[in-house]
Design an enzyme around this catalytic site. Structure first.
Site, mmCIF file in Angstrom:
data_model
loop_
_atom_site.group_PDB
_atom_site.id
_atom_site.type_symbol
_atom_site.label_atom_id
_atom_site.label_comp_id
_atom_site.label_asym_id
_atom_site.label_seq_id
_atom_site.Cartn_x
_atom_site.Cartn_y
_atom_site.Cartn_z
ATOM 1 N N LEU A 101 0.855 -1.177 0.000
ATOM 2 C CA LEU A 101 0.000 0.000 0.000
ATOM 3 C C LEU A 101 0.896 1.233 0.000
ATOM 4 O O LEU A 101 1.802 1.352 0.831
ATOM 5 C CB LEU A 101 -0.903 0.008 1.234
ATOM 6 C CG LEU A 101 -1.676 -1.302 1.521
ATOM 7 C CD1 LEU A 101 -2.568 -1.131 2.742
ATOM 8 C CD2 LEU A 101 -2.492 -1.730 0.302
ATOM 9 N N CYS A 102 0.678 2.118 -0.954
ATOM 10 C CA CYS A 102 1.431 3.366 -1.055
ATOM 11 C C CYS A 102 2.935 3.072 -1.172
ATOM 12 O O CYS A 102 3.344 2.261 -1.995
ATOM 13 C CB CYS A 102 1.106 4.253 0.146
ATOM 14 S SG CYS A 102 1.627 5.985 -0.040
#
Length: 314
Positions: A101-102
């Site tokens: 994530l990210c």
């Protein structure tokens, strides 16, 4: 039961960690079974620099999970902790599906899992990732990239997009849509992160398609051309195409095709309509056309998809 492990180190940002916990760590009785969920990391690690994460297992337990979620790095400019990199690499080698994530994508890249693969991260850090890891094919425009057993997402809220995508893979579109409604988030956001980059916002994120997109979705069963869309949007076909690329990340016809396939998925899961009837409802015309496009995009024919996901509908 499919097991999901969330990798946490000291200073892991709170937002993406919370999104994963909300999606995989709460049993909402949308499917039976849902997921088993564990947080793995250093004992005493603080999320966001201040919140005690309540770590249950060490990083070595990542290898026991079916899916490993790697949230953002505390600082993308600093190489990720070697222990985390080694644990993620070992989990993937053991057969785990790994999703970042990210800026968690930097952990995957450091572990060598993204070499030769297409991947993404927060738009503010895509240039850094490309410089640091030249073997990675960095795509700065998308919300997430699914490369089978390794998945990456763009910044912050795109982590929720990827988590919902994983649920959609595991339990089907209807379950993912129900979860999205419960969380009050869109089940699938059109376009890529290009629409959120400052330079792109001024050009194409001013909701210029705010009226034409719902109009097109309401008539998926009917033939719709680029000229029809342009007429409804009160702009030229060339201008429309430019705005579609900026807002949705794809051409008008590609966007229409994608929406028809998604509608076919939902109808296969939630109704007993025949393939011919679904072809009509989605504007595909014939069952043969639907089968060809459905298989081309999802890799399985409609009948197989229905057998897989029909029983998982809430």
């Amino acid at each position: 039961m499919h097991s999901v492990a969330l990798a946490v180190t000291d200073g892991t940002p709170l937002f993406e960690l919370a999104a994963a916990c909300e999606v995989f760590g709460v049993d909402r009785e949308l499917a039976d079974p849902w997921y088993s969920f564990m947080i793995c990391g250093d004992d005493g690690a603080r999320v966001g620099g201040w919140l005690n994460a309540g770590i249950g297992r060490g990083l070595d337990a990542l290898s026991e999970a079916d899916t490993v979620i790697v949230p953002s790095c505390r600082d993308a400019e600093v190489p990720p902790p070697p222990a985390l990199v080694a644990a993620v690499r070992a989990a993937h080698a053991a057969g785990a599906r790994v999703a970042s994530l990210c800026t968690g994508a930097f952990v995957l890249a450091e572990a060598g899992l993204l070499d030769g693969r297409r991947a993404t991260t927060h738009w503010a850090h895509t240039a850094l990732m490309q410089r640091r890891y030249p073997a990675v094919r960095v795509d700065p425009d998308v919300l997430y990239v699914d490369d089978t057993d390794v998945l990456t997402s763009a910044g912050k809220a795109a982590g929720m997009d990827l988590c919902l995508h994983l649920v959609r893979q595991d339990h089907g579109t209807a379950v993912a849509n129900t979860l999205a409604r419960t969380l009050v988030v869109p089940p699938h956001r059109p376009g890529g992160q290009a629409q959120f980059i400052p330079a792109a916002v001024a050009h194409g994120a001013g909701h210029v398609l705010g009226d034409v997109l719902p109009w097109a979705l309401d008539r998926l069963d009917r033939p719709t051309t680029v000229r029809d869309l342009a007429r409804e949007a009160r702009m030229s076909p060339r201008t429309l195409a430019r705005h579609f690329t900026a807002v949705t990340g794809m051409s008008p016809l590609r966007w229409l095709h994608t929406q028809r396939i998604r509608l076919a998925q939902e109808l296969l899961e939630t109704t007993s309509l025949t393939i011919e009837q679904i072809a009509t409802r989605t504007g595909m015309g014939t069952a043969t056309t639907l089968r060809r496009h459905f298989s081309g995009q999802l890799g399985v024919p409609p009948e197989t998809y229905r057998r897989t996901f029909r029983g998982l509908t809430p």
